[in-house]
Motif scaffolding. Structure first.
Motif, short mmCIF file in Angstrom:
data_model
loop_
_atom_site.label_atom_id
_atom_site.label_comp_id
_atom_site.label_asym_id
_atom_site.label_seq_id
_atom_site.Cartn_x
_atom_site.Cartn_y
_atom_site.Cartn_z
N PHE A 73 47.20 38.91 31.73
CA PHE A 73 47.33 37.70 32.55
C PHE A 73 46.02 37.32 33.24
O PHE A 73 46.02 36.64 34.27
N GLY A 74 44.89 37.78 32.67
CA GLY A 74 43.58 37.34 33.16
C GLY A 74 43.12 37.94 34.46
O GLY A 74 42.40 37.28 35.22
N TYR A 75 43.50 39.19 34.75
CA TYR A 75 43.11 39.79 36.03
C TYR A 75 41.63 40.16 36.08
O TYR A 75 41.07 40.39 37.15
N ASP A 76 40.95 40.24 34.91
CA ASP A 76 39.54 40.62 34.87
C ASP A 76 38.74 39.58 34.08
O ASP A 76 38.49 39.74 32.88
N PRO A 77 38.33 38.49 34.72
CA PRO A 77 37.61 37.40 34.03
C PRO A 77 36.31 37.86 33.36
O PRO A 77 35.97 37.37 32.28
N LYS A 78 35.59 38.77 33.99
CA LYS A 78 34.32 39.23 33.41
C LYS A 78 34.56 39.93 32.08
O LYS A 78 33.86 39.69 31.09
N MET A 79 35.56 40.79 32.03
CA MET A 79 35.92 41.48 30.80
C MET A 79 36.35 40.49 29.73
O MET A 79 35.97 40.59 28.56
N ASP A 80 37.13 39.49 30.13
CA ASP A 80 37.64 38.52 29.17
C ASP A 80 36.52 37.65 28.61
O ASP A 80 36.52 37.32 27.42
N HIS A 81 35.57 37.28 29.45
CA HIS A 81 34.44 36.47 28.96
C HIS A 81 33.63 37.25 27.94
O HIS A 81 33.23 36.71 26.90
N GLU A 82 33.42 38.52 28.22
CA GLU A 82 32.67 39.36 27.27
C GLU A 82 33.46 39.53 25.97
O GLU A 82 32.88 39.50 24.88
N ALA A 83 34.78 39.68 26.09
CA ALA A 83 35.61 39.85 24.89
C ALA A 83 35.58 38.59 24.02
O ALA A 83 35.56 38.68 22.79
N THR A 214 68.81 28.01 41.83
CA THR A 214 67.85 28.98 41.31
C THR A 214 66.46 28.49 41.67
O THR A 214 66.30 27.57 42.47
N HIS A 215 65.45 29.09 41.08
CA HIS A 215 64.07 28.64 41.28
C HIS A 215 63.37 28.56 39.92
O HIS A 215 63.65 29.36 39.02
N VAL A 216 62.46 27.60 39.79
CA VAL A 216 61.52 27.60 38.67
C VAL A 216 60.16 27.90 39.28
O VAL A 216 59.87 27.52 40.42
N VAL A 217 59.33 28.61 38.52
CA VAL A 217 58.08 29.12 39.07
C VAL A 217 56.90 28.64 38.24
O VAL A 217 56.95 28.63 37.00
N ALA A 218 55.83 28.23 38.93
CA ALA A 218 54.59 27.81 38.27
C ALA A 218 53.50 28.84 38.56
O ALA A 218 53.37 29.33 39.69
N PHE A 219 52.71 29.17 37.52
CA PHE A 219 51.62 30.13 37.64
C PHE A 219 50.32 29.45 37.21
O PHE A 219 50.27 28.77 36.18
N TYR A 220 49.26 29.66 37.99
CA TYR A 220 47.93 29.14 37.63
C TYR A 220 46.89 29.92 38.41
O TYR A 220 47.05 30.10 39.63
N ASP A 221 45.82 30.37 37.73
CA ASP A 221 44.81 31.21 38.35
C ASP A 221 45.54 32.37 39.04
O ASP A 221 46.34 33.05 38.41
N ASN A 222 45.29 32.61 40.32
CA ASN A 222 46.03 33.67 41.01
C ASN A 222 47.14 33.10 41.89
O ASN A 222 47.68 33.78 42.76
N GLY A 223 47.49 31.84 41.65
CA GLY A 223 48.52 31.18 42.44
C GLY A 223 49.89 31.23 41.78
O GLY A 223 50.01 31.11 40.55
#
Length: 278
Positions: A73-83, A214-223
Motif C-alpha cells: 500500500f505504498g508505505y515506502d515511497p523511496k523503495m517503490d521509486h527505486e523498484a 454502514t460506512h464507505v471509506v476512501a483511501f489516498y496517500d496516508n489519508g
C-alpha cells in the motif's frame, strides 16, 4: 499612494482566490498528452494503489510478482521509486524507459492482458497511460521533498438515502500543507464496510443495496476518511419521528442518528429487565 493602497487589497484578494482554486482531477488533466509533470507522491504512488499494484495479492506481497516488489500500500515511497526505475524484473529490464516512455514496460505490461499476470489494468491511450508517460517524460523523478496531506475531504460527508437502489457520487479532495487542494477522486481507493447495505465502485459511486447504516471509506496517500451511509428502515423519519427525551449530548447525537434511520429507542426499563435482555 492612494491608488497603491487600493491596489494592494485587490492583489491580495486575487491571490486568495487563486490559492483557493481546486485543482481538477488527473483524469481530466491527462485525458490527452499534457505538458504537466505528475508528482510521484501525489499521483504515481496513489495510482499504484488504485490499480491494485501494491496490494498484498500483487506486487505488494512479501515476495512480489514477476521480479517487481513494491511496498504494501505504498508505505515506502523511496523503495517503490527505486523498484520502478532501477530494479530489473524477471525479463531483465527496468519498467521505465526514459528514452521512449510510451514503450516502457510500465505502460506496456499493464495494458496487455496476455503478458501481464494481473491482467489488463488500464487501456493504452487512457488518462492513466498519459499520466505515466508524462511522468517518465519528466525524468521519472521521485520525492525530493515530502509533502504533508493535511486533510482528506470526502463530499458529501454523509449519505442519507430514501430507499435501496438510489445512488450518489463521492468526490475526494486532498488538502496539502502548501495550501493547494486537488480533486483526487480518480486516484483514491474505495471500500464499503457492508456490501449488503451499500456498494461502492472504483470510481466512488455508491449504490444502496439494503436498509440500515454502514460506512464507505476512501483511501489516498496516508489519508483515510469514512462516510456514513444511512437508509431508513421505515417511514418514521424527520417530522414523522416521535419526540424522544434526551438527557445528555451523547443521547442527543444518538437520537439524531436514530431519527434518520427511523429507529425508535425502547422505553427505560428496570435493572432486572435490562439484565434479562442482555
Amino acid at each position: 499612494m492612494r491608488y497603491a493602497s487600493l491596489l494592494i487589497p485587490l492583489l491580495l484578494s486575487s491571490a486568495a482566490v487563486a490559492a483557493d482554486d481546486l485543482i481538477p482531477p488527473a483524469a481530466e488533466r491527462f485525458s490527452a498528452t499534457a505538458d504537466e509533470v505528475p508528482d510521484f507522491q501525489r499521483h504515481i504512488m496513489p495510482l499504484m494503489g488504485r490499480l491494485g499494484c501494491n496490494g498484498r495479492a500483487c506486487h505488494g506481497s512479501f515476495q512480489g510478482r514477476g521480479g517487481l516488489r513494491l511496498s504494501l500500500f505504498g508505505y515506502d515511497p523511496k523503495m517503490d521509486h527505486e523498484a520502478l526505475t532501477k530494479v530489473e524484473t524477471d525479463s531483465g529490464e527496468t519498467l521505465v524507459n526514459l528514452k521512449s516512455p510510451d514503450d516502457s514496460p510500465l505502460i506496456q505490461y499493464p495494458t496487455d492482458a496476455d503478458s501481464h499476470e494481473g491482467g489488463e489494468r488500464f487501456e493504452k491511450g487512457s488518462w492513466v497511460s498519459h499520466l505515466l508517460d508524462a511522468w517518465m517524460r519528466g525524468k521519472a523523478l521521485g520525492i525530493e521533498k515530502p509533502q504533508r496531506l493535511v486533510q482528506l475531504e470526502v463530499l458529501p460527508s454523509e449519505l442519507v438515502f430514501a430507499k435501496p437502489g438510489e445512488e450518489s457520487q463521492l468526490q475526494v479532495i486532498a488538502h496539502w500543507d502548501d495550501g493547494s487542494k486537488e480533486d483526487v477522486t480518480c486516484l483514491a481507493r474505495f471500500k464499503t464496510n457492508n456490501e449488503a447495505i451499500a456498494e461502492i465502485d472504483e470510481n466512488g459511486r455508491v449504490v444502496v443495496m439494503g436498509r440500515g447504516d454502514t460506512h464507505v471509506v476512501a483511501f489516498y496517500d496516508n489519508g483515510v476518511t469514512a462516510v456514513p451511509v444511512l437508509t431508513p428502515v421505515n417511514e418514521l423519519t424527520g417530522d414523522k419521528y416521535p419526540q424522544v427525551a434526551v438527557a445528555t449530548k451523547v443521547d442527543e447525537l444518538v437520537v439524531a442518528k436514530l431519527r434518520k434511520l427511523g429507529v425508535i429507542p425502547s422505553d427505560v426499563c428496570s435493572d432486572g429487565a435490562f439484565l434479562r435482555r442482555v
